[in-house]
Structures are given as structure tokens and as C-alpha cells.
Design a protein around this motif. Sequence first.
Motif, short mmCIF file in Angstrom:
data_model
loop_
_atom_site.label_atom_id
_atom_site.label_comp_id
_atom_site.label_asym_id
_atom_site.label_seq_id
_atom_site.Cartn_x
_atom_site.Cartn_y
_atom_site.Cartn_z
N ASN A 82 1.06 -1.46 -0.28
CA ASN A 82 0.28 -0.44 -0.01
C ASN A 82 1.03 1.47 0.50
O ASN A 82 0.55 1.89 -0.73
N THR A 83 2.06 1.42 0.36
CA THR A 83 3.15 2.31 0.62
C THR A 83 4.16 1.72 0.58
O THR A 83 4.40 1.18 0.81
N VAL A 84 5.08 2.57 -0.63
CA VAL A 84 6.43 2.13 -1.55
C VAL A 84 7.37 2.98 -1.36
O VAL A 84 7.27 4.32 -1.77
N TYR A 85 8.19 2.94 -0.49
CA TYR A 85 9.32 3.73 -0.45
C TYR A 85 10.72 3.49 -0.98
O TYR A 85 11.20 2.27 -0.66
N PHE A 86 11.66 4.28 -1.61
CA PHE A 86 12.37 4.83 -2.57
C PHE A 86 13.55 5.34 -2.19
O PHE A 86 13.08 6.13 -1.86
N MET A 87 14.96 4.35 -0.76
CA MET A 87 15.15 5.60 -1.19
C MET A 87 16.57 5.77 -2.41
O MET A 87 17.35 7.12 -1.46
N GLY A 88 16.47 5.87 -3.01
CA GLY A 88 17.35 6.30 -4.41
C GLY A 88 16.14 6.88 -4.95
O GLY A 88 15.31 7.25 -5.15
N ASP A 89 17.32 7.12 -6.29
CA ASP A 89 16.13 8.03 -7.55
C ASP A 89 15.23 6.82 -7.41
O ASP A 89 15.63 6.04 -7.60
N ALA A 90 14.17 6.84 -8.73
CA ALA A 90 12.84 7.10 -9.03
C ALA A 90 13.70 5.79 -9.91
O ALA A 90 14.92 6.38 -11.13
N PRO A 91 13.34 4.73 -9.98
CA PRO A 91 13.79 3.37 -11.08
C PRO A 91 12.91 3.93 -12.25
O PRO A 91 11.80 4.60 -12.61
N THR A 92 13.93 3.42 -13.23
CA THR A 92 13.52 3.33 -14.40
C THR A 92 12.14 2.87 -14.68
O THR A 92 12.45 0.93 -14.36
N ILE A 93 11.04 2.60 -15.50
CA ILE A 93 9.47 2.32 -15.97
C ILE A 93 10.09 1.22 -17.10
O ILE A 93 10.58 2.13 -18.24
N SER A 94 10.46 0.12 -17.04
CA SER A 94 10.42 -0.93 -18.42
C SER A 94 9.07 -1.59 -18.95
O SER A 94 8.96 -2.00 -17.91
#
Length: 82
Positions: free
Chosen positions: A46-58
Motif C-alpha cells: 500500500n505504501t512504497v518508499y524508494f531510498m534512491g532515485d526513482a527507478p526506470t520503468i520498463s
Amino acid sequence: IYVPSTVQTVKSVAFGTGTFSDTVIFSDQLQELGLRAFGYGSTGLNTVYFMGDAPTISDDRIAIDENDAVFPETTTKVYYPA
């Protein structure tokens, strides 16, 4: 979800179905996420945290649905570092 530090890419439909934690934190090594990587009949996330830059979506699937997303429809918040 534990993604080892050597993993930089999670391909499309990698975790097609499953029950995941409500809140997930991805470390900064993750650079690419495929469509439906966690969003094909999954629950949780339900909640997602990314610690680095937003990943590329492929998208490396053969059958493409233009309405697909990376996470389940129940994911309501995605946070990136400021």
C-alpha cells in the motif's frame, strides 16, 4: 521484500502474484522496474518508499496492456527522496 544489493533490475511480472507487506522500502541500488513487477494479482504494497532515485520503468512483456502499472491497484502512496 528483500532485494539483495546486487540486484539492480526487477523485470516485468517478476512477482506476478503474492501477498506482500503493507509498507515496503527499496534501497538505492534498484535502478529499473518492469511493468506489473509486483502488480498481477498481488495484495499489500500500500505504501512504497524508494531510498534512491526513482527507478526506470520498463516493459519486456510480449502482450502489452496500456493500463498496466508496476504495483497493485491497492498501492496508494509512493515516496522518493527529496
